[in-house]
Design a protein around this motif. Structure first.
Motif, mmCIF file in Angstrom:
data_model
loop_
_atom_site.group_PDB
_atom_site.id
_atom_site.type_symbol
_atom_site.label_atom_id
_atom_site.label_comp_id
_atom_site.label_asym_id
_atom_site.label_seq_id
_atom_site.Cartn_x
_atom_site.Cartn_y
_atom_site.Cartn_z
ATOM 1 N N UNK A 124 -11.706 -57.740 102.555
ATOM 2 C CA UNK A 124 -10.158 -57.772 101.909
ATOM 3 C C UNK A 124 -10.300 -56.101 101.306
ATOM 4 N N UNK A 125 -9.173 -55.338 101.589
ATOM 5 C CA UNK A 125 -9.035 -54.164 101.107
ATOM 6 C C UNK A 125 -7.946 -54.017 99.984
ATOM 7 N N UNK A 126 -8.343 -53.455 98.747
ATOM 8 C CA UNK A 126 -7.424 -53.829 97.542
ATOM 9 C C UNK A 126 -7.645 -52.168 96.945
ATOM 10 N N UNK A 127 -6.467 -52.172 96.195
ATOM 11 C CA UNK A 127 -6.409 -50.984 95.421
ATOM 12 C C UNK A 127 -7.155 -51.323 93.992
ATOM 13 N N UNK A 128 -8.063 -50.082 93.629
ATOM 14 C CA UNK A 128 -8.571 -50.085 92.440
ATOM 15 C C UNK A 128 -8.099 -49.288 91.165
ATOM 16 N N UNK A 129 -7.991 -49.825 90.333
ATOM 17 C CA UNK A 129 -7.413 -49.319 88.930
ATOM 18 C C UNK A 129 -8.720 -49.057 87.875
ATOM 19 N N UNK A 130 -8.505 -48.538 86.769
ATOM 20 C CA UNK A 130 -9.527 -48.037 85.968
ATOM 21 C C UNK A 130 -9.696 -49.366 84.787
ATOM 22 N N UNK A 131 -8.517 -49.753 84.605
ATOM 23 C CA UNK A 131 -8.732 -50.883 83.607
ATOM 24 C C UNK A 131 -7.538 -51.444 83.633
ATOM 25 N N UNK A 132 -7.137 -52.532 82.515
ATOM 26 C CA UNK A 132 -5.726 -53.474 82.438
ATOM 27 C C UNK A 132 -4.690 -52.580 81.970
ATOM 28 N N UNK A 133 -5.030 -51.493 81.437
ATOM 29 C CA UNK A 133 -4.124 -50.491 80.636
ATOM 30 C C UNK A 133 -3.650 -49.668 81.720
ATOM 31 N N UNK A 134 -4.395 -49.158 82.670
ATOM 32 C CA UNK A 134 -3.799 -48.316 83.620
ATOM 33 C C UNK A 134 -3.254 -49.007 84.685
ATOM 34 N N UNK A 137 0.129 -49.175 83.378
ATOM 35 C CA UNK A 137 0.890 -48.024 83.147
ATOM 36 C C UNK A 137 1.372 -47.808 84.524
ATOM 37 N N UNK A 138 0.439 -47.626 85.653
ATOM 38 C CA UNK A 138 0.697 -47.235 86.985
ATOM 39 C C UNK A 138 0.098 -47.922 87.850
ATOM 40 N N UNK A 139 0.196 -48.765 88.665
ATOM 41 C CA UNK A 139 -0.305 -49.729 89.621
ATOM 42 C C UNK A 139 -0.712 -48.647 90.795
ATOM 43 N N UNK A 140 -0.221 -47.683 90.843
ATOM 44 C CA UNK A 140 -0.708 -46.872 92.541
ATOM 45 C C UNK A 140 -1.895 -45.999 91.899
ATOM 46 N N UNK A 141 -1.956 -45.558 90.834
ATOM 47 C CA UNK A 141 -2.878 -44.244 90.498
ATOM 48 C C UNK A 141 -4.208 -45.040 89.992
ATOM 49 N N UNK A 142 -5.242 -44.812 90.238
ATOM 50 C CA UNK A 142 -6.686 -45.309 89.777
ATOM 51 C C UNK A 142 -6.591 -44.941 88.325
ATOM 52 N N UNK A 172 -19.718 -51.659 90.333
ATOM 53 C CA UNK A 172 -19.393 -53.098 89.800
ATOM 54 C C UNK A 172 -17.659 -53.198 89.629
ATOM 55 N N UNK A 173 -17.190 -54.227 89.863
ATOM 56 C CA UNK A 173 -15.782 -54.200 89.617
ATOM 57 C C UNK A 173 -15.539 -55.666 88.984
ATOM 58 N N UNK A 174 -14.165 -55.756 88.583
ATOM 59 C CA UNK A 174 -13.500 -57.287 88.497
ATOM 60 C C UNK A 174 -12.355 -57.501 89.391
ATOM 61 N N UNK A 185 -9.862 -53.992 89.238
ATOM 62 C CA UNK A 185 -10.054 -52.889 87.938
ATOM 63 C C UNK A 185 -11.696 -52.604 87.781
ATOM 64 N N UNK A 186 -12.095 -51.332 87.550
ATOM 65 C CA UNK A 186 -13.506 -50.917 87.660
ATOM 66 C C UNK A 186 -14.232 -51.550 86.199
ATOM 67 N N UNK A 187 -13.258 -51.542 85.160
ATOM 68 C CA UNK A 187 -13.758 -51.680 83.803
ATOM 69 C C UNK A 187 -12.797 -52.608 83.150
ATOM 70 N N UNK A 188 -13.264 -53.743 82.302
ATOM 71 C CA UNK A 188 -12.239 -54.392 81.281
ATOM 72 C C UNK A 188 -12.048 -53.691 80.065
ATOM 73 N N UNK A 189 -11.307 -53.516 79.522
ATOM 74 C CA UNK A 189 -10.908 -52.958 78.225
ATOM 75 C C UNK A 189 -11.661 -53.959 77.011
#
Length: 234
Positions: A124-134, A137-142, A172-174, A185-189
């Protein structure tokens, strides 16, 4: 006459001993009153201290509940997994605004880094974001850097992140186990460790304040108990 005189002498001695006993009794009562009077302000201050600690801990719980705990509870990315990075590319420049003074905002740009991953080798291919805030703010950019006038500096930050992701192919990711959110997301706030350490201090203050009040009340109870035992012995 001899017996009468002896009786009078004994009576006088008894009166003197009674008067001496009464004087010592008064001194003892005065000392006890002074001790009680001295203890009461200290006990009151200790109770106020305990109540202040409890009130402060309640306020801290309220602040944490509105900010951290609410964000932690609302987060749907609760399941931890291993993400394999498939692609990381800079697609386009995104606009942002930075503060240049009082009621002054100017535009700037930063490169949008898109990262695609596969979770737990499921395909399953998904887009990765840095955290919940990112993600909000922008669902397209990491990663969304802090907007500033120097766009070159923001470009350097994004490129450094891209190089690190290329070196680390597995991170590791969530992800959302219910699959309502496709992005990962990569990390949780706020993870469990952060929440635990944040709640540790107000909890310690609450327990400490309660112990102070309990100790004061226990001291008062033991003091009254000792006075009652002393009265019974007399």
């Amino acid at each position: 006459m001899f017996f009468v005189a002896g009786a009078k002498k004994n009576a006088g001695r008894n009166e003197r001993s009674k008067s001496i006993y009464q004087k010592f009794r008064r001194v003892d009562l005065l000392d006890k009153k002074k001790t009680v009077t001295a203890l009461r302000p200290g006990e009151d201050r200790a109770i106020f201290l305990g109540l202040g600690m409890i009130l402060s801990s309640v306020m801290m719980y309220f602040v944490l509940g509105v900010t951290m705990l609410r964000s932690y509870a609302d987060s749907v990315w609760t399941e931890e997994g291993v993400c394999v990075i498939l692609n990381s590319t800079v697609t386009a420049d995104m606009n942002c605004s930075y503060n240049c003074g009082s009621e002054c905002w100017r535009d700037s740009k930063y490169p949008c880094l898109q990262v695609y991953v596969s979770v737990n080798n499921t395909g399953r291919v998904s887009r990765l974001s840095h955290n919940e805030e990112t993600q909000d703010t922008s669902s397209e950019c990491f990663y969304v850097p802090r907007c500033q006038k120097d766009s070159v500096a923001m470009h350097v930050i994004i490129m450094n992140i891209s190089e690190r992701l290329k070196v680390n192919q597995q991170v590791p990711c969530y992800y959302d186990p219910s699959e309502q959110q496709e992005n990962i997301i990569l990390t949780r706030l706020y993870d469990q460790t952060v929440v635990f350490h944040s709640l540790l201090w107000p909890s310690s203050m609450l327990i400490g304040g309660a112990l102070v009040i309990v100790m004061v009340k226990l001291t008062q109870y033991l003091s009254r108990l000792c006075e009652e035992i002393g009265k019974i012995k007399r």
